[in-house]
Design a protein around this motif. Structure first.
Motif, PDB file in Angstrom:
ATOM      1  N   TYR A   1       0.951  -1.049  -0.083  1.00  0.00           N
ATOM      2  CA  TYR A   1       0.114   0.137   0.175  1.00  0.00           C
ATOM      3  C   TYR A   1       0.863   1.077  -0.052  1.00  0.00           C
ATOM      4  O   TYR A   1       0.449   2.320  -0.498  1.00  0.00           O
ATOM      5  N   LEU A   2       2.014   1.169   0.461  1.00  0.00           N
ATOM      6  CA  LEU A   2       2.938   2.368   0.478  1.00  0.00           C
ATOM      7  C   LEU A   2       3.531   2.333  -1.179  1.00  0.00           C
ATOM      8  O   LEU A   2       3.601   3.659  -1.128  1.00  0.00           O
ATOM      9  N   GLU A   3       3.893   1.399  -1.506  1.00  0.00           N
ATOM     10  CA  GLU A   3       4.157   1.401  -2.960  1.00  0.00           C
ATOM     11  C   GLU A   3       3.027   1.935  -3.837  1.00  0.00           C
ATOM     12  O   GLU A   3       3.292   2.705  -4.992  1.00  0.00           O
ATOM     13  N   ALA A   4       1.753   1.794  -3.445  1.00  0.00           N
ATOM     14  CA  ALA A   4       0.921   2.434  -4.404  1.00  0.00           C
ATOM     15  C   ALA A   4       0.341   3.634  -4.390  1.00  0.00           C
ATOM     16  O   ALA A   4       0.240   4.379  -5.271  1.00  0.00           O
ATOM     17  N   LYS A   5       1.236   4.412  -3.082  1.00  0.00           N
ATOM     18  CA  LYS A   5       1.102   5.780  -3.032  1.00  0.00           C
ATOM     19  C   LYS A   5       2.832   6.168  -3.293  1.00  0.00           C
ATOM     20  O   LYS A   5       3.002   7.391  -2.968  1.00  0.00           O
ATOM     21  N   GLY A   6       3.471   5.360  -3.866  1.00  0.00           N
ATOM     22  CA  GLY A   6       4.708   5.956  -4.627  1.00  0.00           C
ATOM     23  C   GLY A   6       5.842   5.792  -3.484  1.00  0.00           C
ATOM     24  O   GLY A   6       6.951   6.570  -3.874  1.00  0.00           O
ATOM     25  N   ILE A   7       5.878   5.234  -2.695  1.00  0.00           N
ATOM     26  CA  ILE A   7       6.653   4.946  -1.427  1.00  0.00           C
ATOM     27  C   ILE A   7       7.486   3.689  -1.620  1.00  0.00           C
ATOM     28  O   ILE A   7       6.600   2.686  -1.340  1.00  0.00           O
ATOM     29  N   GLU A   8       8.645   3.583  -2.226  1.00  0.00           N
ATOM     30  CA  GLU A   8       9.085   2.225  -2.297  1.00  0.00           C
ATOM     31  C   GLU A   8      10.161   1.778  -1.099  1.00  0.00           C
ATOM     32  O   GLU A   8      10.830   2.829  -0.399  1.00  0.00           O
ATOM     33  N   MET A   9      10.275   0.690  -0.458  1.00  0.00           N
ATOM     34  CA  MET A   9      10.904   0.344   0.851  1.00  0.00           C
ATOM     35  C   MET A   9      11.925  -0.793   0.075  1.00  0.00           C
ATOM     36  O   MET A   9      11.638  -1.798  -0.334  1.00  0.00           O
ATOM     37  N   ASN A  10      13.246  -0.663   0.662  1.00  0.00           N
ATOM     38  CA  ASN A  10      14.218  -1.785   0.314  1.00  0.00           C
ATOM     39  C   ASN A  10      14.531  -2.177   1.964  1.00  0.00           C
ATOM     40  O   ASN A  10      15.429  -1.386   2.399  1.00  0.00           O
ATOM     41  N   LEU A  11      14.292  -2.989   2.372  1.00  0.00           N
ATOM     42  CA  LEU A  11      14.380  -3.522   3.951  1.00  0.00           C
ATOM     43  C   LEU A  11      15.812  -4.224   4.127  1.00  0.00           C
ATOM     44  O   LEU A  11      15.836  -4.671   4.835  1.00  0.00           O
ATOM     45  N   ASN A  12      16.322  -4.538   2.762  1.00  0.00           N
ATOM     46  CA  ASN A  12      17.660  -5.211   2.788  1.00  0.00           C
ATOM     47  C   ASN A  12      18.797  -4.578   2.104  1.00  0.00           C
ATOM     48  O   ASN A  12      19.714  -5.015   1.602  1.00  0.00           O
ATOM     49  N   TYR A  13      18.635  -3.294   2.295  1.00  0.00           N
ATOM     50  CA  TYR A  13      19.783  -2.355   1.559  1.00  0.00           C
ATOM     51  C   TYR A  13      21.081  -2.394   2.257  1.00  0.00           C
ATOM     52  O   TYR A  13      21.139  -2.251   3.342  1.00  0.00           O
ATOM     53  N   ARG A  14      22.058  -2.554   1.461  1.00  0.00           N
ATOM     54  CA  ARG A  14      23.778  -2.587   2.086  1.00  0.00           C
ATOM     55  C   ARG A  14      24.238  -1.263   1.596  1.00  0.00           C
ATOM     56  O   ARG A  14      24.136  -0.962   0.510  1.00  0.00           O
ATOM     57  N   SER A  15      24.620  -0.666   2.800  1.00  0.00           N
ATOM     58  CA  SER A  15      25.053   0.805   2.649  1.00  0.00           C
ATOM     59  C   SER A  15      26.594   0.617   2.062  1.00  0.00           C
ATOM     60  O   SER A  15      27.095  -0.351   2.183  1.00  0.00           O
ATOM     61  N   SER A  16      27.327   1.752   2.088  1.00  0.00           N
ATOM     62  CA  SER A  16      28.513   1.734   1.540  1.00  0.00           C
ATOM     63  C   SER A  16      29.559   0.991   2.576  1.00  0.00           C
ATOM     64  O   SER A  16      30.621   0.633   2.164  1.00  0.00           O
ATOM     65  N   ASP A  17      29.185   1.226   3.856  1.00  0.00           N
ATOM     66  CA  ASP A  17      29.876   0.406   4.592  1.00  0.00           C
ATOM     67  C   ASP A  17      29.362  -1.046   5.075  1.00  0.00           C
ATOM     68  O   ASP A  17      29.719  -1.522   6.320  1.00  0.00           O
ATOM     69  N   SER A  18      28.734  -1.387   4.283  1.00  0.00           N
ATOM     70  CA  SER A  18      28.201  -2.847   4.178  1.00  0.00           C
ATOM     71  C   SER A  18      27.089  -3.214   5.382  1.00  0.00           C
ATOM     72  O   SER A  18      26.923  -4.336   6.025  1.00  0.00           O
ATOM     73  N   ILE A  19      26.662  -2.193   6.079  1.00  0.00           N
ATOM     74  CA  ILE A  19      25.778  -2.041   7.230  1.00  0.00           C
ATOM     75  C   ILE A  19      24.344  -2.332   6.467  1.00  0.00           C
ATOM     76  O   ILE A  19      24.026  -1.712   5.643  1.00  0.00           O
ATOM     77  N   ARG A  20      23.530  -3.235   6.995  1.00  0.00           N
ATOM     78  CA  ARG A  20      21.938  -3.648   6.424  1.00  0.00           C
ATOM     79  C   ARG A  20      21.173  -2.256   7.038  1.00  0.00           C
ATOM     80  O   ARG A  20      21.163  -2.310   8.088  1.00  0.00           O
ATOM     81  N   LYS A  21      20.661  -1.492   5.870  1.00  0.00           N
ATOM     82  CA  LYS A  21      19.774  -0.425   6.573  1.00  0.00           C
ATOM     83  C   LYS A  21      18.370  -0.537   5.682  1.00  0.00           C
ATOM     84  O   LYS A  21      18.476  -1.518   4.780  1.00  0.00           O
ATOM     85  N   TYR A  22      17.628   0.411   6.150  1.00  0.00           N
ATOM     86  CA  TYR A  22      16.339   0.392   5.328  1.00  0.00           C
ATOM     87  C   TYR A  22      16.475   1.619   4.286  1.00  0.00           C
ATOM     88  O   TYR A  22      16.815   2.921   4.786  1.00  0.00           O
ATOM     89  N   LYS A  23      16.029   1.314   3.166  1.00  0.00           N
ATOM     90  CA  LYS A  23      15.999   2.478   2.157  1.00  0.00           C
ATOM     91  C   LYS A  23      14.658   2.729   1.707  1.00  0.00           C
ATOM     92  O   LYS A  23      13.924   2.135   1.090  1.00  0.00           O
ATOM     93  N   PHE A  24      14.385   4.037   1.916  1.00  0.00           N
ATOM     94  CA  PHE A  24      12.811   4.576   1.351  1.00  0.00           C
ATOM     95  C   PHE A  24      13.194   5.440   0.326  1.00  0.00           C
ATOM     96  O   PHE A  24      13.844   6.475   0.352  1.00  0.00           O
ATOM     97  N   ILE A  25      12.157   5.350  -0.807  1.00  0.00           N
ATOM     98  CA  ILE A  25      12.249   6.415  -1.907  1.00  0.00           C
ATOM     99  C   ILE A  25      10.713   6.762  -1.989  1.00  0.00           C
ATOM    100  O   ILE A  25       9.858   5.813  -2.233  1.00  0.00           O
ATOM    101  N   ASN A  26      10.494   7.965  -2.198  1.00  0.00           N
ATOM    102  CA  ASN A  26       9.158   8.693  -2.546  1.00  0.00           C
ATOM    103  C   ASN A  26       9.267   9.077  -3.919  1.00  0.00           C
ATOM    104  O   ASN A  26       9.942   9.996  -4.325  1.00  0.00           O
TER     105      ASN A  26
END
Length: 556
Positions: free
Chosen positions: A486-511
């Motif tokens: 439902y967030l995607e239907a509103k244009g909000i995408e989530m990547n809950l397994n995103y690896r940052s530059s320091d290889s730490i797993r984080k959450y990435k949100f894009i509107n």
């Protein structure tokens, strides 16, 4: 035998005579019983041979024993361990062997035939109401003449000898004999108080219910008392799977629900004030996954597996919960209170409907024919959800008074309305939407997201103590996953397994609704600035306070 020595001789003689008589009677009785047992076995053997010579015995994929037999010139498929088959055996034995079989003979024959089906018979497909053979569809009309409808790419016709093995239950009632030349638009008169898009979705659900293989969209009707929900279900069922058991109340457990599904094609439940999590899971399995498992009995650990898929209609649910997978598989139709001028007495309503029901049914079958003709040609569309349902429905539009674009627009609108309702009713989704309202992209740790959520004073303590709110950071990912659609239907995408530059797993949100030139904050280094807006009431872009101590949706 010992005799009391204190008895007189005459009394002793009487005791012996009585004992000898009992022994003699016992021997005679044993002999009679042995002869009777031998006679029963002989009669059972004779009936077994007669039954095997006059029927086809097999098992279905659920390992249920079935027989296809000839009754009054019509082939019928009957479950062997049933009252109907016992009655058939009594009749068969009387016709062929010229005597009435007793209960012992019938039960011995039944036991043998069950064993024969399970271990010596072939496994064959048994259908209820709708069957698919190769590329054709067969529909059991359910009348006493055992007519069926054959649907192919060339059209549909009523036939008397369907190749599919249909079985029936006592609750099944007959479909109308279809006639050509009708229109589905005639159905609109009997389904008032809805938008054009809702009508398109209802007809699409009805047409797709004739697909012998799912997945199927779940129809969810809600509205106040007097909106005609129950009547609408009866109208729709009368055109696909009429039944004496329509408008059932919800069962008490998963096993009963699965057993209900075996005795009907369309599953419908009425007067539902809500849907328990266990029921939501079972319904999703039956509508889309095709397999459901539960314990055979509560007294043992054995398991029953139900490989079934069915169209489903639920009546009365007004809170499709966002954590429920059902919301992602549903078509939601809200009915308004029926106007007094639109009401008719039951007798007049059904008399008018029954007069044109056959023509409406024929028009529905025309759409099913169109679906078979065009299904392979459906391409270059973006499936909004439920791809199989969408594909069948798009293909069917060639036989309906609207086009594929109309269906896709109606379906997308229905999905968005469900999504809005879910976001309005879910505090986690509302907080994430508020967090992203002015941001194109954020990369945050789970702890940072959780801390931001906890600082939102516009979320009441009551809500934070409820099941809808994650009690710890470890439970956050599961809650976010549930509302991601439902967030995607509103244009909000989530990547809950995103690896940052320091290889730490984080959450990435894009509107995606914000272009990059409108980005206010893009990286986590400025996340502290967001935390200063701990209460939406302090921001002109906030959803605002709720006087009830809860929260309001961030979407208009």
């Amino acid at each position: 035998m010992k005799i009391n020595p204190f008895l007189k001789q005459e009394e002793q003689n009487n005791v012996m005579n009585e004992f000898n008589a009992q022994v003699t009677d016992s021997v005679k009785t044993s002999g009679t019983q042995a002869a009777k047992a031998k006679d029963d076995i002989s009669k059972a053997e004779s009936l077994i041979k007669t039954a095997l010579a006059n029927g086809e015995y097999f098992r279905d994929e659920l390992k249920r024993p079935f027989a296809t037999v000839n009754i009054n010139g019509k082939k019928r498929t009957i479950e062997v361990n049933s009252r109907d088959f016992r009655a058939y055996l009594i009749r068969l034995n009387n016709q062929v062997n010229k005597h009435i079989a007793n209960r012992a003979t019938i039960e011995t024959t039944i036991a043998f035939l069950i064993s024969h089906c399970l271990y010596d018979g072939e496994q064959k497909a048994v259908a209820f109401r709708v069957a698919g053979l190769k590329n054709d569809i067969y529909v059991d009309i359910g009348d006493e003449s055992f007519h069926a409808i054959k649907i192919t790419t060339d059209g549909w016709s009523v036939i008397s000898e369907p190749p599919a093995k249909f079985f029936r239950t006592q609750s099944m009632t007959a479909l109308p004999i279809p006639v050509k030349g009708g229109s589905v638009l005639a159905l609109r008169k009997f389904l008032p108080q809805m938008t054009d898009n809702d009508f398109i979705m209802i007809v699409s659900w009805l047409v797709s219910s004739f697909s012998p293989r799912g997945p199927y969209a779940i129809m969810v009707l809600d509205g106040p008392q007097g909106s005609g929900k129950s009547t609408m279900v009866r109208v729709l069922r009368s055109l696909v799977d009429p039944s004496k058991a329509s408008n059932r109340l919800i069962p008490g457990n998963a096993r009963d629900l699965a057993i209900n599904a075996l005795s009907t094609w369309v599953i419908d439940y009425d007067n539902m004030s809500g849907c328990p999590r266990w029921m939501s899971d079972v319904i999703c399995s039956i509508a889309t996954e095709g397999t459901f498992a539960t314990r055979a009995l509560y007294t043992d650990a054995s398991e029953m597996v139900f490989p079934i898929m069915r169209p489903i209609c639920l009546c009365g649910i007004d809170d499709l919960r966002p954590e429920s997978d059902m919301a992602q598989r549903a078509i939601s139709i809200h009915l308004a209170m029926m106007k007094k001028t639109a009401r008719l007495p039951e007798e007049l309503f059904w008399a008018e409907f029954n007069e044109i029901k056959s023509a409406i049914f024929g028009a529905v079958l025309d759409a099913v024919v169109a679906a078979l003709q065009n299904k392979k040609n459906v391409a270059n569309i973006k499936y909004p959800r439920m791809a199989d349902f969408t594909r069948f429905s798009v293909a069917a539009t060639a036989g309906l008074p609207w086009g594929a674009e109309d269906f896709l627009a109606a379906y997308s609108g229905n999905i968005n309305s469900i999504g809005n309702a879910q976001l309005e009713g879910d505090p986690v989704a509302s907080v994430i939407a508020f967090m992203m309202k002015e941001h194109h992209e954020l990369i945050l740790s789970a702890t940072e997201v959780y801390n931001f959520m906890e600082t939102q004073t516009w979320i009441s303590d009551k809500v934070k103590k409820s099941e809808a709110w994650p009690k710890s950071v470890n439970l956050l990912k599961g809650k976010l996953t549930r509302v991601s659609t439902y967030l995607e239907a509103k244009g909000i995408e989530m990547n809950l397994n995103y690896r940052s530059s320091d290889s730490i797993r984080k959450y990435k949100f894009i509107n995606h609704s914000l272009s990059k030139n409108k980005i206010l904050h893009q990286v986590t280094s400025r996340f502290n600035q967001i935390l200063t807006k701990s209460s939406p009431s302090e921001s002109t872009n906030s959803p605002g306070d709720n006087s009830d101590g809860g929260y309001e949706s961030v979407f208009d």
